[in-house]
Design an enzyme around this catalytic site. Sequence first.
Site, PDB file in Angstrom:
ATOM      1  N   GLU A 162       0.837  -1.188   0.000  1.00  0.00           N
ATOM      2  CA  GLU A 162       0.000   0.000   0.000  1.00  0.00           C
ATOM      3  C   GLU A 162       0.877   1.245   0.000  1.00  0.00           C
ATOM      4  OE1 GLU A 162      -3.476   0.072  -0.314  1.00  0.00           O
ATOM      5  OE2 GLU A 162      -2.454   1.889  -0.939  1.00  0.00           O
ATOM      6  N   LYS A 222       8.431  -1.511  -1.797  1.00  0.00           N
ATOM      7  CA  LYS A 222       7.764  -0.753  -0.741  1.00  0.00           C
ATOM      8  C   LYS A 222       8.793  -0.158   0.221  1.00  0.00           C
ATOM      9  CE  LYS A 222       4.763   0.643   2.275  1.00  0.00           C
ATOM     10  NZ  LYS A 222       3.445   1.184   2.313  1.00  0.00           N
ATOM     11  N   CYS A 278       5.510   4.244   9.252  1.00  0.00           N
ATOM     12  CA  CYS A 278       6.257   3.568   8.186  1.00  0.00           C
ATOM     13  C   CYS A 278       7.730   3.918   8.073  1.00  0.00           C
ATOM     14  CB  CYS A 278       5.597   3.859   6.844  1.00  0.00           C
ATOM     15  SG  CYS A 278       4.075   2.958   6.624  1.00  0.00           S
TER      16      CYS A 278
HETATM   17  C1  UDX Z   1       4.244   7.195   4.031  1.00  0.00           C
HETATM   18  C2  UDX Z   1       4.386   7.146   2.509  1.00  0.00           C
HETATM   19  O1  UDX Z   1       4.269   8.466   1.971  1.00  0.00           O
HETATM   20  C3  UDX Z   1       3.340   6.240   1.923  1.00  0.00           C
HETATM   21  O2  UDX Z   1       3.515   6.126   0.528  1.00  0.00           O
HETATM   22  C4  UDX Z   1       3.483   4.871   2.556  1.00  0.00           C
HETATM   23  O3  UDX Z   1       2.493   4.004   2.076  1.00  0.00           O
HETATM   24  C5  UDX Z   1       3.366   4.973   4.081  1.00  0.00           C
HETATM   25  O4  UDX Z   1       4.320   5.894   4.567  1.00  0.00           O
HETATM   26  P1  UDX Z   1       2.666   8.482   5.747  1.00  0.00           P
HETATM   27  O5  UDX Z   1       3.641   8.013   6.784  1.00  0.00           O
HETATM   28  O6  UDX Z   1       1.216   8.243   5.992  1.00  0.00           O
HETATM   29  O7  UDX Z   1       2.997   7.792   4.345  1.00  0.00           O
HETATM   30  O8  UDX Z   1       2.849  10.056   5.538  1.00  0.00           O
HETATM   31  P2  UDX Z   1       3.861  10.984   4.725  1.00  0.00           P
HETATM   32  O9  UDX Z   1       3.071  12.023   4.043  1.00  0.00           O
HETATM   33  O10 UDX Z   1       4.801  10.208   3.878  1.00  0.00           O
HETATM   34  O11 UDX Z   1       4.693  11.712   5.888  1.00  0.00           O
HETATM   35  C6  UDX Z   1       5.615  11.045   6.721  1.00  0.00           C
HETATM   36  C7  UDX Z   1       6.300  12.043   7.640  1.00  0.00           C
HETATM   37  O12 UDX Z   1       7.210  12.877   6.922  1.00  0.00           O
HETATM   38  C8  UDX Z   1       5.355  12.981   8.363  1.00  0.00           C
HETATM   39  O13 UDX Z   1       5.755  13.116   9.700  1.00  0.00           O
HETATM   40  C9  UDX Z   1       5.513  14.286   7.618  1.00  0.00           C
HETATM   41  O14 UDX Z   1       5.228  15.394   8.429  1.00  0.00           O
HETATM   42  C10 UDX Z   1       6.969  14.228   7.236  1.00  0.00           C
HETATM   43  N1  UDX Z   1       7.292  15.063   6.051  1.00  0.00           N
HETATM   44  C11 UDX Z   1       6.778  14.728   4.832  1.00  0.00           C
HETATM   45  C12 UDX Z   1       8.119  16.160   6.186  1.00  0.00           C
HETATM   46  O15 UDX Z   1       8.601  16.457   7.290  1.00  0.00           O
HETATM   47  N2  UDX Z   1       8.422  16.896   5.090  1.00  0.00           N
HETATM   48  C13 UDX Z   1       7.940  16.594   3.844  1.00  0.00           C
HETATM   49  O16 UDX Z   1       8.285  17.315   2.880  1.00  0.00           O
HETATM   50  C14 UDX Z   1       7.079  15.495   3.717  1.00  0.00           C
END
Ligand code: UDX
Length: 464
Positions: A162, A222, A278
């Site tokens: 996913e 993944k 993740c």
């Molecule tokens: C992530 C992956 O994006 C997704 O494809 C996978 O299936 C699961 O893991 P998620 O953990 O739900 O998704 O959120 P994501 O938007 O990736 O953000 C992860 C973390 O990185 C958050 O704490 C977010 O605040 C941080 N982040 C993200 C940043 O600090 N800066 C960014 O530019 C992007």
Amino acid sequence: MKIKNICCIGAGYVGGPTMAVIAQKNPHINVTVVDINEKRIAAWNDEDVENIPIYEPGLSAVVKEARGTNLFFSTDVDAAIDKADMIFISVNTPTKTYGVGKGMAADLKYIELCARQIAEVAKDNKIIVEKSTLPVRTAEALKSILDNTGNGVNFQILSNPEFLAEGTAVEDLLDPDRVLIGGNVNTEAGREAMQALVDVYAQWVPQEQILTTNVWSSELSKLTANAFLAQRVSSINAMSELCEHTGADINEISKAIGMDSRIGPKFLQASIGFGGSCFQKDILNLIYIAKSYGLNEVADYWEQVIIMNNHQKRRFAEKIVKTLFNTVSGKKIALFGWAFKKDTNDTRESAAIYVADYLLNEQAEIVVYDPKVSEEQIYSDLNYLGTRSEQENRKLVTVVRDPYQVCEEAHAVAILTEWVEFKELNWQSIYDNMLKPAFFFDGRKLLNKRKMEDLGFNFYMIGE
Ligand code: UDX
Ligand code: UDX
Ligand code: ADP
């Protein structure tokens, strides 16, 4: 082969939304989501669809449409397994907290329990789909358990990781960049199973966006995707610290490099560090796998992403203490946001937990406001760290439901989650009610520094 009944084991952040969308787009398929957690299933079945256990924009509407028609939530795992032609495994795979690989390897005990249960119950052929993020070659272990403990029926194992991100789960499911399906491409039965799953997605995803690969590539893709995404965040965060020392501005840098089409504009937002269920888990897992093959340079390379992330969380907390004249003991500090990112009530590995813990070690008095995270969850996150007793956490931390109340008589405000509603608060009135000098630490680059300084705040922003 046409699928009529799908079962999904695990009604969490991945299983719940994914099955809701599959059911909505496949009215001819019955989808049953099962979980051993009775409270969670009861919440998914709550008459008021706004009370489902996971907050995701748009999710309650999808659930409302399909629930009771061809989408069901149940605790009867055996019955759902028995009926299904296709079973998704979507249970949690946390980092091991004991034994070999402690703190690094994925704990596969929940996966194995599922496999054993499926093997015991299944009386006809089934397609098993790995939905949870798993170490590469887990399909091999699954197959071995199923074939050795089963009732002589045939199991096909597919990997279908996913890629949805929390906070945009429904959007990502409805309009995915790609769907990845790994399977045994060398046998007729393997290819048939893959096609059956392709057909489920083809109801709404264009064929050219459905990729089929061998099962190991799918499993490893993944981990690779999450490692690359996390690496971008750590890379930009590393530069944010250098900006603070040189007069360069991290927003300007993000924009300048993001316009290079080889780099691209996304995931270049400097922050207090990434969180979520993740990134850290998957990279630790990757490091562990690399080490287990003796690939120490590969392991060290990816470990730096985690080291940088831990550093970023820590230096933000240190900055607060240093700025407040090197002591926060007995001082009230208002934390805005607890979730690991906006638009979710998930707090797993949220940077906020670590920032709060650091400040509590310095004897600060913490007040938290988050629009979607429950009080119970906030205490449970802190208690889980085991840094201090539950009683002490209760004494030092207060959770409020009103953003204005959180700041009364506070020495400092810190933004830890980028909730859009924080932008619209009346910061003038908050400033007026705070102790002076009123300090502000924006860990999400959410507010306008000049405007906040004009209101009177002593303002710190990551990367400036
Ligand atoms: C992530 C992956 O994006 C997704 O494809 C996978 O299936 C699961 O893991 P998620 O953990 O739900 O998704 O959120 P994501 O938007 O990736 O953000 C992860 C973390 O990185 C958050 O704490 C977010 O605040 C941080 N982040 C993200 C940043 O600090 N800066 C960014 O530019 C992007
Ligand atoms: C680089 C930058 O791309 C350019 O913007 C800057 O102005 C100067 O430095 P250059 O070194 O000429 O340009 O070539 P580039 O295409 O970036 O390749 C650098 C090296 O990376 C080459 O050895 C190339 O073979 C290798 N490379 C590049 C890969 O191995 N894989 C890739 O996907 C891309
Ligand atoms: P994710 O983010 O991967 O969806 P969650 O922790 O939100 O993770 O969801 C996983 C769910 O799987 C939990 O609700 C948990 O109760 C459920 N689960 C774990 N093991 C089993 C099992 N053997 N049978 C049924 N449900 C299980």
